[in-house]
Design an enzyme around this catalytic site. Structure first.
Site, PDB file in Angstrom:
ATOM      1  N   LYS A  94       0.816  -1.219   0.000  1.00  0.00           N
ATOM      2  CA  LYS A  94       0.000   0.000   0.000  1.00  0.00           C
ATOM      3  C   LYS A  94       0.851   1.271   0.000  1.00  0.00           C
ATOM      4  O   LYS A  94       0.443   2.301  -0.530  1.00  0.00           O
ATOM      5  CB  LYS A  94      -0.945  -0.005   1.203  1.00  0.00           C
ATOM      6  CG  LYS A  94      -1.973  -1.146   1.198  1.00  0.00           C
ATOM      7  CD  LYS A  94      -3.073  -0.914   0.191  1.00  0.00           C
ATOM      8  CE  LYS A  94      -4.115  -2.041   0.216  1.00  0.00           C
ATOM      9  NZ  LYS A  94      -5.119  -1.894  -0.866  1.00  0.00           N
ATOM     10  N   GLU A 116      -9.853   5.621   3.223  1.00  0.00           N
ATOM     11  CA  GLU A 116     -10.640   4.514   3.752  1.00  0.00           C
ATOM     12  C   GLU A 116      -9.666   3.388   4.035  1.00  0.00           C
ATOM     13  O   GLU A 116      -8.584   3.347   3.453  1.00  0.00           O
ATOM     14  CB  GLU A 116     -11.661   4.057   2.704  1.00  0.00           C
ATOM     15  CG  GLU A 116     -11.145   3.060   1.651  1.00  0.00           C
ATOM     16  CD  GLU A 116     -10.070   3.620   0.728  1.00  0.00           C
ATOM     17  OE1 GLU A 116      -9.939   4.854   0.632  1.00  0.00           O
ATOM     18  OE2 GLU A 116      -9.347   2.819   0.084  1.00  0.00           O
ATOM     19  N   SER A 383       1.734  -9.680  -0.822  1.00  0.00           N
ATOM     20  CA  SER A 383       1.401  -8.254  -0.749  1.00  0.00           C
ATOM     21  C   SER A 383       1.625  -7.639   0.629  1.00  0.00           C
ATOM     22  O   SER A 383       1.779  -6.433   0.742  1.00  0.00           O
ATOM     23  CB  SER A 383      -0.047  -8.037  -1.179  1.00  0.00           C
ATOM     24  OG  SER A 383      -0.919  -8.822  -0.397  1.00  0.00           O
TER      25      SER A 383
HETATM   26  C1  PLP Z   1      -1.613  -6.999   2.511  1.00  0.00           C
HETATM   27  C2  PLP Z   1      -2.774  -6.669   1.648  1.00  0.00           C
HETATM   28  N1  PLP Z   1      -2.937  -7.313   0.477  1.00  0.00           N
HETATM   29  C3  PLP Z   1      -3.982  -7.066  -0.321  1.00  0.00           C
HETATM   30  C4  PLP Z   1      -4.956  -6.151   0.010  1.00  0.00           C
HETATM   31  C5  PLP Z   1      -6.110  -5.967  -0.913  1.00  0.00           C
HETATM   32  O1  PLP Z   1      -6.084  -4.779  -1.644  1.00  0.00           O
HETATM   33  P1  PLP Z   1      -5.699  -4.758  -3.177  1.00  0.00           P
HETATM   34  O2  PLP Z   1      -6.560  -5.773  -3.855  1.00  0.00           O
HETATM   35  O3  PLP Z   1      -6.003  -3.374  -3.601  1.00  0.00           O
HETATM   36  O4  PLP Z   1      -4.283  -5.086  -3.311  1.00  0.00           O
HETATM   37  C6  PLP Z   1      -4.835  -5.439   1.205  1.00  0.00           C
HETATM   38  C7  PLP Z   1      -5.853  -4.441   1.597  1.00  0.00           C
HETATM   39  O5  PLP Z   1      -5.962  -3.970   2.662  1.00  0.00           O
HETATM   40  C8  PLP Z   1      -3.716  -5.715   2.039  1.00  0.00           C
HETATM   41  O6  PLP Z   1      -3.565  -5.071   3.211  1.00  0.00           O
END
Ligand code: PLP
Lengths: 425, 271
Positions: A94, A116, A383
């Site tokens: 993020k 948000e 992620s």
């Molecule tokens: C570690 C992590 N991965 C994935 C997501 C999902 O968001 P996005 O699909 O935009 O990557 C989030 C959302 O809070 C997250 O914290």
């Protein structure tokens, strides 16, 4: 592949029939201003140099890729490479988007940012960037999410942000976005809304994707350097879709590389308790964009469900809707149980505690590996890290009694000191 | 039954602004909402706006959100909205639907337009659909409203640029909805100067009637807005009257009384 994939939207931000701008007129001027400022920044050397500097010296980029050999034994023996976004400052991908938008906010002369957040990762990243740049920061978070991600509420308050629990509707991410939009309509003159994913009205899907594409740009080269070839598959979890677009974008033209997005299957798509927009939703308009939406026959948004707060959202970024329709990417649900099993597996085989969101990608990667066999290379976007999820996981696996861990985090949240103006610090 | 344009013209001929009253369908019940809307008309409302309850009303403040949530919990459907329009339009007052875009698209844009015409509805106000997105499938709202002759009302805001005011006004039929302030629906203690400035800016680019909404809650504010606008739109104050009432009957009486006070206000505006 059926149709050509339009990677850059038209001037109105459309991807085929998806995307666009479905917002109150009051926001149109701000969106035009943002689109213009972003277009300028995109081509501006000074902006790009400053952003790259922050990404390297502050956020810790480039993030490495890790050969997950022991995990791979459970993925049909395919070679599994993890793109380590969990190692970024603040613990997830993020921060890539937030640093870009926060610089943009400052350049547009805005003194206040709002966001948000679902899992709290985007809120933490926004609070972090606001502290760094001296901007006032308010984060809207569904009440339900403030409870299951209490640690992140504490982090945001420690960083000086005001966290506003939203008790409307389903009390999760969807309602936090509604509330952030309402704030923005009222305060747009001095406020920038740092939307955390590749959805919302144009230019957000475009801009957030561009700020996140560094994930795939780095990973593509890293995989080439390590293995001498491109991966056979690229795998990510899909909430709003920013980490997935971030890693997919560099591979869109590599038509031999298969792209897989894994959504939250919750308790199973048939149970009705899930966030699988592609298999369980239909095209509609939500939060300013046309995309796949969980909705009833009247067009009312249906509540989503997932063990993972970051994937618990009834809409999805419009470019994913288009990648789905054109067949360039494949989307499938992963249930809560499958995700938690993959969570445990990565902990035990690699010594990495993943975010529960990312565990959906790991579960999907194991399936893809089994499918493609031992010669395949599967690149997975890890992620985020799982610190925020420790209490959820501890309860799920019953490794600790309910109260022990949770209470200490909740205590921090509830007893945050007040400053003179009455805001949490 | 007179059309929206005729009613606005008649008010103008009387030297006053028209009074437009909003309530959501389905609150406190489908028939209870109809009773309240008919009471608005008895009290002096010239034009009725029937809100289509939606799960994510991001232009609405807490008052309307609350009523709409109850309406949805009771299972109010899009077809209930058409029934409501039919029953209210029967009173002779031009009746518009105010709807967020997704329910319209989900019903089918053409099918929605035809059902509304069949119910005797005059037009639709779309708070989250601007003309930018209104001209292409699957949201060809311009085509559907042209084919059925429905009025279509888009919003302008204090932040709208000159170009956007012109562009939006060009695509409106019936009137132009001027949002008085930057913000969401809800009663406010004062209507700021921004409304008057906006109306002046709209008049510079169009001859179409301009009605002002957001924040008007009593006779004095109605009189103030009526001094410069062609219509005064009141929503949250009517909803508040229903929410605060101790019984549906008391709610209907309170709505009729408020309509009377506001109707006096719009008649005082230019005197
Ligand atoms: C570690 C992590 N991965 C994935 C997501 C999902 O968001 P996005 O699909 O935009 O990557 C989030 C959302 O809070 C997250 O914290």
């Amino acid at each position: 592949m059926s149709a050509p994939v339009r990677r850059s939207p038209d001037s109105g931000g459309h991807f085929g029939p998806y995307g666009g701008r479905f917002v109150p007129e009051a926001l149109m001027a701000a969106l035009d201003e943002l689109a213009a400022a972003y277009e300028k920044a995109r081509l501006d050397d000074a902006f790009q140099t400053e952003l790259t500097g922050l990404l390297t010296t502050y956020a810790g980029r480039p993030s490495p890729i890790t050969d997950a050999r022991r995990f791979a034994e459970h993925a049909g023996g395919a070679r599994v490479l993890l793109k380590r976004e969990d190692l970024n400052h603040t613990g997830s991908h993020k921060i890539n988007n937030v640093l870009g938008q926060a610089l943009l906010a400052r350049d547009m002369g805005k003194t206040r940012v709002i966001a948000e957040t679902g899992a709290g990762q985007h809120g933490v990243a926004t609070a972090t960037a606001a502290a760094l740049l001296g901007l006032e920061c308010v984060v809207y978070m569904g009440e339900e999410d403030t409870r299951r991600q209490a640690l992140n509420v504490a982090r945001m308050r420690l960083l000086g942000a005001e966290v506003v629990p939203v008790d409307a509707g389903s009390r999760t991410l969807k309602d936090a976005i509604n509330e952030a939009m309402r704030d923005w309509v009222t305060s747009v003159e001095r406020t920038h809304y740092i939307l955390g994913t590749v959805t919302g009205p144009h230019p957000f899907p475009d801009m957030v994707r561009d700020f996140q594409r560094i994930i795939g740009d780095e990973a593509r080269q890293q995989v080439l350097d390590l293995t001498g070839r491109l991966p056979d598959a690229v795998v990510a979890c899909v909430g709003g879709g920013s980490n997935a677009m971030g890693i997919f974008t560099a591979f869109l033209d590599d038509t031999d590389v298969r792209l897989f997005g894994f959504e939250a299957g919750g308790e199973g798509v048939d149970s009705g308790r899930h966030a699988a927009r592609m298999s369980g939703g239909s095209p509609g308009v939500l939060h300013g964009t046309r995309t796949y939406v969980l909705q009833d026959e009247m067009g009312q948004t249906l509540p989503s469900h997932s063990v993972s707060a970051g994937l618990d959202y009834p809409g999805v970024g419009p470019q994913h809707a288009w990648l789905h329709d054109t067949g360039r990417a494949t989307y499938a649900p992963i249930t809560d149980t499958e995700a938690m099993d993959a969570f445990a597996l990565l902990c035990r085989t690699e010594g990495i505690i993943p975010a529960i969101e990312s565990a959906h990608a790991l579960s999907g990667a194991a399936k893809v590996g089994l499918d493609l066999g031992p010669d395949a290379i599967v690149l997975v976007n890890l992620s985020g890290r799982g610190d925020k999820d420790v209490d959820t996981a501890a309860k799920w696996f019953a490794v600790i009694s309910d109260e022990d861990i949770v209470e200490s985090a909740v205590a921090v949240v509830e007893e945050s000191p007040q400053d003179a103006s009455g805001q949490g610090w | 039954m007179r059309g929206l344009t005729e009613v606005l013209e008649a008010a103008r001929a009387e030297g006053r602004a028209a009074l437009v009253g909003y309530l959501p369908a389905g609150y406190p019940s489908v028939t209870g909402a109809v009773d309240a809307m008919l009471a608005m008309v008895r009290g002096g409302v010239d034009v009725v706006e029937v809100g289509l309850p939606y799960s994510d009303p991001l232009m609405d403040g807490p008052t309307i959100q609350r009523a709409v949530e109850v309406a949805l919990e009771h299972g109010t459907t899009t077809d209930d909205v058409f029934t409501t329009v039919r029953d209210v339009a029967g009173s002779g007052a031009p009746t518009l639907v105010m709807s967020y875009w997704n329910p319209v698209e989900r019903y089918g844009v053409r099918r929605f337009s035809e059902a509304l015409v069949a119910a005797g509805g005059a037009g639709v106000i779309t708070p989250d659909l601007t003309p930018d997105e209104a001209g292409t499938a699957p949201s060809d709202w311009l085509g559907a409203t042209d084919a059925t002759g429905l009025d279509r009302v888009f919003l302008v805001a204090p932040s709208s640029t000159e170009d956007r005011l012109r562009f939006t006004a060009e695509h409106c039929r019936g009137f132009v909805y001027a949002a008085s302030t930057m913000g969401v629906t809800g009663t406010r203690s004062a209507v700021g100067d921004s409304a008057e400035t906006l109306v002046r800016r709209v008049r510079a680019v169009t001859d179409k009637p301009v009605c002002v909404g957001l924040g008007v809650s009593d006779g004095n504010q109605a009189a103030q807005v009526a001094s410069f606008a062609d219509g005064v739109i009141v929503g949250s104050a009517f909803v508040r009257a229903l929410l605060d009432a101790t019984s549906p009957e008391a709610g209907v009486r309170a709505v009729e009384q408020l309509a009377g006070e506001l109707a006096d206000g719009v008649r005082r505006g230019r005197s």
